[in-house]
Scaffold this active site. Structure first.
Site, PDB file in Angstrom:
ATOM      1  N   SER A 153     -25.703  41.446 -64.082  1.00 50.60           N
ATOM      2  CA  SER A 153     -26.464  41.036 -62.895  1.00 50.60           C
ATOM      3  C   SER A 153     -26.262  39.558 -62.564  1.00 50.60           C
ATOM      4  O   SER A 153     -25.157  39.149 -62.228  1.00 50.60           O
ATOM      5  CB  SER A 153     -27.941  41.375 -63.088  1.00 50.60           C
ATOM      6  OG  SER A 153     -28.102  42.774 -63.120  1.00 50.60           O
ATOM      7  N   LYS A 202     -30.874  45.150 -46.273  1.00 49.90           N
ATOM      8  CA  LYS A 202     -30.646  43.784 -45.819  1.00 49.90           C
ATOM      9  C   LYS A 202     -30.337  42.855 -46.990  1.00 49.90           C
ATOM     10  O   LYS A 202     -29.399  42.047 -46.931  1.00 49.90           O
ATOM     11  CB  LYS A 202     -31.882  43.296 -45.054  1.00 49.90           C
ATOM     12  CG  LYS A 202     -31.781  41.867 -44.537  1.00 49.90           C
ATOM     13  CD  LYS A 202     -33.050  41.491 -43.787  1.00 49.90           C
ATOM     14  CE  LYS A 202     -32.981  40.057 -43.273  1.00 49.90           C
ATOM     15  NZ  LYS A 202     -34.219  39.681 -42.528  1.00 49.90           N
TER      16      LYS A 202
END
Length: 447
Positions: free
Chosen positions: A104, A145
């Site tokens: 990540s 988004k």
């Protein structure tokens, strides 16, 4: 005049002694090595900035960061990438030691560095952004988004460094993870090295993948480079430990339990003292990782239920209410709070286990243990001579009507209650205490 000559001579010798040190500090062949291990938080960004400052002040050839992280905060990650790309010293991200991961947020940091290396047995990737827990305990995936933003950001990092853009995007869209060999073959990383000396040997003569601030592309010269290890401070070690969300959560709750236990059983002062320390450490850890204050309020409410169960046992009603509220509080605590987490899902799975296990243990403790402890603590202590009433001893000197008995290994003056004679060896029971004399009667309860 003679003193002046001596002074100049000493100054000259001192300069001669310092010249090798000054030369070593500015010869460009010093490599600094530092470790970043744990969750990426704002404090991690401070560590990166500090390590880069040290390397810059000493004109190092490079700064190598041994990275092992499951990820962390998106904002902290972007700050770290900015620190790296504005550094005047090349920053090498080395995923190490064996078994380490750059998941990540760690993957973004690596992709933004001047060179990426990995040790065998490590992995890189899996960068899907998440927002924390939903109220039902499931992990909230970031909306489209936000995903699009981080996808574009990752593609930009890969494009700038000339690394594989397709694989970089799949780190997010497909949660792709790669081994060192796969990452090297896919042109995501540049070096697979067993250790730092092996890394210096293999990277010697390579060029940085992105320009170094104010210097452009730099070719590494690690020939005869001196390696300086930057050891983490005690503060670094402590904060890196407590910023693990599972550790911070446990510390927070142990602290609250300590305070409660101390207030329910006053006089000892140790539980509330330890509890206050653990509570502060837990809040510091959560502060660096991020938390939802509504979850904290629910945890406090759960503790109130547990206290009510301890003080006024309700056959489990308050304990069950506290357990359920505690689990909900833990889930909401790590729910969406306006930030984006770039952390491996395994971290949240482990956190979920910690929340449930802690809730069950607390419920059982306050249901069965705490109430008994409180009752025992509040029971009026029976001490001194009063506790002797009802105790059984043995006559060692005839009571006629006074004599001596042995009770609890001690000799006591005693008087028979009805004035009768009680012989040596007979058993007697204490019925009254008068100063240092015990009033007793013959005990017929058997041997």
């Amino acid at each position: 005049m003679r003193l002046r000559s001596v002074f100049f001579a000493l100054s000259f010798l001192l300069m001669l002694g310092l010249m090798p040190l000054l030369s070593a500090a500015h010869d460009g062949h010093v490599v600094y090595v530092a470790k970043i291990d744990g969750t990426i938080t704002e404090y991690t960004a401070d560590q990166f900035a500090r390590y880069i400052d040290i390397a810059e002040m000493n004109h190092a050839e490079a700064l190598i960061i041994e990275l092992n992280t499951p990820g962390g905060l998106g904002d902290a990650m972007m700050r770290i990438v900015s620190e790296i790309q504005n550094s005047t010293v090349p920053v090498v991200i080395y995923v190490a030691p064996r078994g380490a991961i750059a998941a990540s947020a760690g993957t973004y940091i690596a992709m933004g560095s001047h060179l990426i290396a990995m040790a065998p047995g490590t992995s890189i990737g899996a960068c899907e952004p998440i927002l924390g827990y939903a109220k039902n305990g499931s992990i909230i995936k970031a909306p489209e988004k936000i995903r699009n933003f981080y996808t574009a950001y990752m593609r930009s990092l890969a494009q700038e460094s000339g690394r594989n853009q397709t694989a970089a995007v799949e780190f997010i869209t497909e949660d792709l993870s790669l081994t060192p060999e796969e990452a090297l073959k896919a042109h995501v990383i540049e070096v697979v090295a067993n250790d730092v000396p092996d890394l210096l040997k293999k990277a010697n003569g390579m060029r940085t993948r992105i320009p170094v601030d104010d210097r452009g592309y730099v070719t590494f010269n690690f020939t005869n480079a001196r390696v300086v290890t930057l050891e983490p401070s005690i503060k670094d070690e402590l904060i890196n430990f407590i910023t693990n969300p599972s550790i911070a959560y446990v510390l927070l709750n142990l602290g609250i339990i300590g305070l409660i236990f101390g207030f329910l059983t006053p006089g000892w002062h140790v539980p509330e003292t330890v509890g206050a320390i653990l509570l502060v450490l837990g809040l510091i850890g959560l502060g660096y990782f991020g938390y939802n204050s509504a979850g904290l309020l629910l945890i406090v409410l759960a503790m109130i239920f547990f206290i009510a169960e301890a003080l006024t046992p309700t056959f489990g009603l308050f304990a069950v209410a506290g357990t359920v509220t505690f689990i909900l509080g833990g889930i909401i605590l790590f729910g969406s709070n306006g930030g984006v987490y770039l952390v491996s899902e395994s971290t949240y799975h482990l956190l979920r286990i910690a929340i449930v296990v802690m809730a069950i243990l607390l419920g059982l403790f306050f249901l069965f243990g705490a109430a008994a402890v409180v009752r025992a603590h509040r029971r009026k202590p029976e001490a001194g001579k009063e506790e002797m009433i009802g105790e059984v001893g043995k006559v060692v000197e005839d009571l006629d009507p006074e004599g001596v008995i042995k009770l609890h290994g001690e000799l006591w003056k005693a008087r028979s209650r009805d004035g009768s004679v009680i012989r040596v060896g007979e058993r007697v029971k204490v019925v009254e205490v008068n100063g240092l004399t015990l009033t007793v009667e013959r005990f017929e309860g058997g041997e």
